[in-house]
Design a protein around this motif. Structure first.
Motif, PDB file in Angstrom:
ATOM      1  N   GLY A 114       0.814  -1.208   0.000  1.00 55.94           N
ATOM      2  CA  GLY A 114       0.000   0.000   0.000  1.00 55.94           C
ATOM      3  C   GLY A 114       0.848   1.259   0.000  1.00 55.94           C
ATOM      4  O   GLY A 114       0.521   2.246  -0.672  1.00 55.94           O
ATOM      5  N   ALA A 115       1.964   1.253   0.749  1.00 52.32           N
ATOM      6  CA  ALA A 115       2.869   2.406   0.749  1.00 52.32           C
ATOM      7  C   ALA A 115       3.432   2.645  -0.647  1.00 52.32           C
ATOM      8  O   ALA A 115       3.515   3.796  -1.112  1.00 52.32           O
ATOM      9  N   CYS A 116       3.810   1.581  -1.342  1.00 57.06           N
ATOM     10  CA  CYS A 116       4.353   1.711  -2.702  1.00 57.06           C
ATOM     11  C   CYS A 116       3.302   2.219  -3.675  1.00 57.06           C
ATOM     12  O   CYS A 116       3.555   3.141  -4.472  1.00 57.06           O
ATOM     13  N   VAL A 117       2.119   1.623  -3.643  1.00 60.94           N
ATOM     14  CA  VAL A 117       1.061   2.022  -4.578  1.00 60.94           C
ATOM     15  C   VAL A 117       0.640   3.466  -4.317  1.00 60.94           C
ATOM     16  O   VAL A 117       0.432   4.251  -5.249  1.00 60.94           O
ATOM     17  N   ASN A 118       0.534   3.843  -3.041  1.00 62.22           N
ATOM     18  CA  ASN A 118       0.164   5.216  -2.724  1.00 62.22           C
ATOM     19  C   ASN A 118       1.220   6.194  -3.227  1.00 62.22           C
ATOM     20  O   ASN A 118       0.894   7.266  -3.758  1.00 62.22           O
ATOM     21  N   GLY A 119       2.494   5.830  -3.071  1.00 56.02           N
ATOM     22  CA  GLY A 119       3.548   6.700  -3.574  1.00 56.02           C
ATOM     23  C   GLY A 119       3.486   6.874  -5.084  1.00 56.02           C
ATOM     24  O   GLY A 119       3.618   7.995  -5.603  1.00 56.02           O
ATOM     25  N   LEU A 120       3.290   5.789  -5.809  1.00 60.67           N
ATOM     26  CA  LEU A 120       3.171   5.876  -7.261  1.00 60.67           C
ATOM     27  C   LEU A 120       2.005   6.775  -7.673  1.00 60.67           C
ATOM     28  O   LEU A 120       2.129   7.618  -8.570  1.00 60.67           O
ATOM     29  N   ALA A 121       0.861   6.583  -7.019  1.00 60.60           N
ATOM     30  CA  ALA A 121      -0.319   7.386  -7.355  1.00 60.60           C
ATOM     31  C   ALA A 121      -0.102   8.851  -7.011  1.00 60.60           C
ATOM     32  O   ALA A 121      -0.461   9.749  -7.787  1.00 60.60           O
ATOM     33  N   THR A 122       0.506   9.109  -5.859  1.00 57.09           N
ATOM     34  CA  THR A 122       0.761  10.487  -5.445  1.00 57.09           C
ATOM     35  C   THR A 122       1.703  11.177  -6.417  1.00 57.09           C
ATOM     36  O   THR A 122       1.460  12.309  -6.853  1.00 57.09           O
ATOM     37  N   GLY A 123       2.802  10.504  -6.761  1.00 61.10           N
ATOM     38  CA  GLY A 123       3.747  11.088  -7.699  1.00 61.10           C
ATOM     39  C   GLY A 123       3.126  11.359  -9.054  1.00 61.10           C
ATOM     40  O   GLY A 123       3.399  12.390  -9.686  1.00 61.10           O
ATOM     41  N   THR A 124       2.277  10.457  -9.508  1.00 59.13           N
ATOM     42  CA  THR A 124       1.611  10.650 -10.801  1.00 59.13           C
ATOM     43  C   THR A 124       0.688  11.862 -10.758  1.00 59.13           C
ATOM     44  O   THR A 124       0.647  12.668 -11.704  1.00 59.13           O
ATOM     45  N   ALA A 125      -0.051  12.019  -9.665  1.00 55.96           N
ATOM     46  CA  ALA A 125      -0.947  13.170  -9.541  1.00 55.96           C
ATOM     47  C   ALA A 125      -0.156  14.474  -9.469  1.00 55.96           C
ATOM     48  O   ALA A 125      -0.527  15.479 -10.093  1.00 55.96           O
ATOM     49  N   ILE A 126       0.940  14.474  -8.714  1.00 59.19           N
ATOM     50  CA  ILE A 126       1.758  15.683  -8.605  1.00 59.19           C
ATOM     51  C   ILE A 126       2.360  16.030  -9.962  1.00 59.19           C
ATOM     52  O   ILE A 126       2.348  17.197 -10.386  1.00 59.19           O
TER      53      ILE A 126
END
Length: 438
Positions: A317-329
């Motif tokens: 979940g930490a990895c997936v959240n990071g990927l999603a956050t970076g993509t949104a930013i």
């Protein structure tokens, strides 16, 4: 955040690689100092006797310090030069480390976190601008990548190395800060290799402090808000992971391992960097929908970890959240760089990051209240549900805007403002936008 660099005093010379390395080190060290306390919160809690709620407050004041620093000092390096601002950021980082090392009560921790926030705000703008200044025109995108690596690498490295030192090297509330002070000293010395890139005639004007106005140009407002809400949701999850991962591992999984706490948070930050890089190769129309889907999946994984008491979903979940956050930013920055005039980009980027860091701080305190009132599992699952609902709302808005744009094209009338489509400023991908910005 600074606006476009005002120009170099001369072309990059043979010393440019060393100068870039020194700037990257200063950036890395300052950001690493902001996450050193992450694996140590449980130790401070035990030593000073405060509640889990106060852990979230300690974390949140850092984010508020970043917001205040961005708004008040975000353009300072454009006025007085990159080197003095980077040096000031390192001195603030050193002061924060010294306060943490000498701390004997909660106010020391709160003061140190505020100083860390100011240092992070200063170094982010000054170091990024300095790396762009020092790069040849055709290498500006590479310089932006180096800035990203130093930023996120510092955030990940600080928490990981702190956890390792705290777990296996002894003196967990002293040694990590001693190491941070040594690295800060090395970085300060390294700045002597960095030439000043802001022209002397600009620096002669002195300091003109004023709060950066928070403005969102009307042309990109819908796209800006969607990216900011998605990125802010991911930031909020990262903030909660940073604040309470140690508590979760200790109380739910009975894993009292500081290095493991550092690893969870490091994975989130490293994945955020990867997510921002992915934006450069993904089709622009798919980046934000993928980010929203990733946020929903990450929320489900973290909630599953809480409900089942297992480690694997938390790490994933930490990895997936990071990927999603970076993509949104990355999507948000691409929208700004591709759809805002150069003279307005600085204030728009500052507004974007002010929204992100506000969403980093306020929800973390809310989670602290929930955890205190209902327990870690209930509070964490409730927060995960809210994040998932917000991501679904952003995705639903995307679907609605796409349908409106499609209907407008079929009827021959203009589409909604800010809707990505086959033509227009918003179609520029983040990589192209970054190249244009450089």
């Amino acid at each position: 955040m600074p606006s476009a660099p005002p120009g170099r005093t001369g072309p990059p010379g043979r010393s440019a690689p060393l100068a870039r390395a020194a700037v990257a080190l200063a950036f890395w060290v300052t950001m690493a100092g902001t996450t050193v306390p992450t694996p140590l919160y449980s130790l401070y809690q035990h030593a000073f006797g405060f509640s889990p709620f106060m852990v979230t407050v300690i974390f949140a004041v850092y984010a508020l310090g970043v917001v205040a620093g961005l708004l008040a000092l975000g353009r300072l390096s454009d006025q007085i030069g990159r080197r003095p601002v980077m040096a000031t950021a390192l001195l603030l980082a050193a002061a924060a480390a010294g306060l943490f090392e000498a701390a004997d009560s909660l106010p020391w921790l709160l003061t140190a976190r505020v100083l860390s926030g100011f240092g992070a705000a200063l170094i982010t703008g000054a170091a990024t601008a300095a790396l762009l200044d020092l790069a040849a025109p055709e290498r500006r995108l590479r310089a932006q990548t180096l800035a990203l690596a130093a930023n996120m690498g510092g955030l990940a490295g600080g928490t990981l190395f702190s956890g390792i030192l705290a777990e296996w090297a002894g003196s967990p509330l002293r040694l990590p800060w001693t190491a941070a002070l040594v690295l800060t000293g090395i970085a300060l010395i390294g700045l002597s290799a960095v030439p000043e890139t802001v022209p002397a005639e600009i620096r002669a004007g002195g300091i003109r402090l004023r709060f950066q106005p928070l403005r969102i140009p009307a042309d990109i407002r819908p796209a800006f808000l969607r990216a900011a809400l998605a990125g802010g949701s991911g930031f909020a999850v990262s903030g909660v992971l940073t604040a309470v991962s140690g508590l979760f591992l200790a109380t739910v999984l009975d894993l009292h391992n500081h290095a493991l706490t550092g690893l969870v948070v490091a994975l989130a930050f490293l994945s955020t960097a990867v997510g921002q890089l992915l934006v450069r190769v993904l089709p622009p129309a798919r980046t934000l929908p993928l980010a929203c889907a990733g946020l929903v999946l990450a929320a489900a994984l973290i909630a599953g970890a809480l409900l089942t008491g297992t480690l694997a979903p938390l790490l994933l979940g930490a990895c997936v959240n990071g990927l999603a956050t970076g993509t949104a930013i990355g999507t948000g920055l691409g929208t700004i760089n591709g759809g805002v005039a150069p003279e307005r980009r600085g204030e728009t980027v500052s507004t974007f990051f002010a929204v992100l860091f506000s969403m980093l701080s306020v929800p973390v305190i809310g989670v602290g209240v929930l955890v205190q009132a209902t327990g870690l599992r209930t509070g964490g699952v409730t927060f995960s549900a809210v994040v998932a609902a917000l991501a679904v709302g952003v995705a639903a808005g995307l679907v609605r805007r796409t349908r409106e744009a499609t209907g407008a094209e079929e009827s021959g009338t203009p589409g909604p403002t800010g809707t990505p489509g086959p033509t227009g400023a918003n179609t520029a991908g983040p990589s192209a936008a970054l190249a244009e910005e450089a």
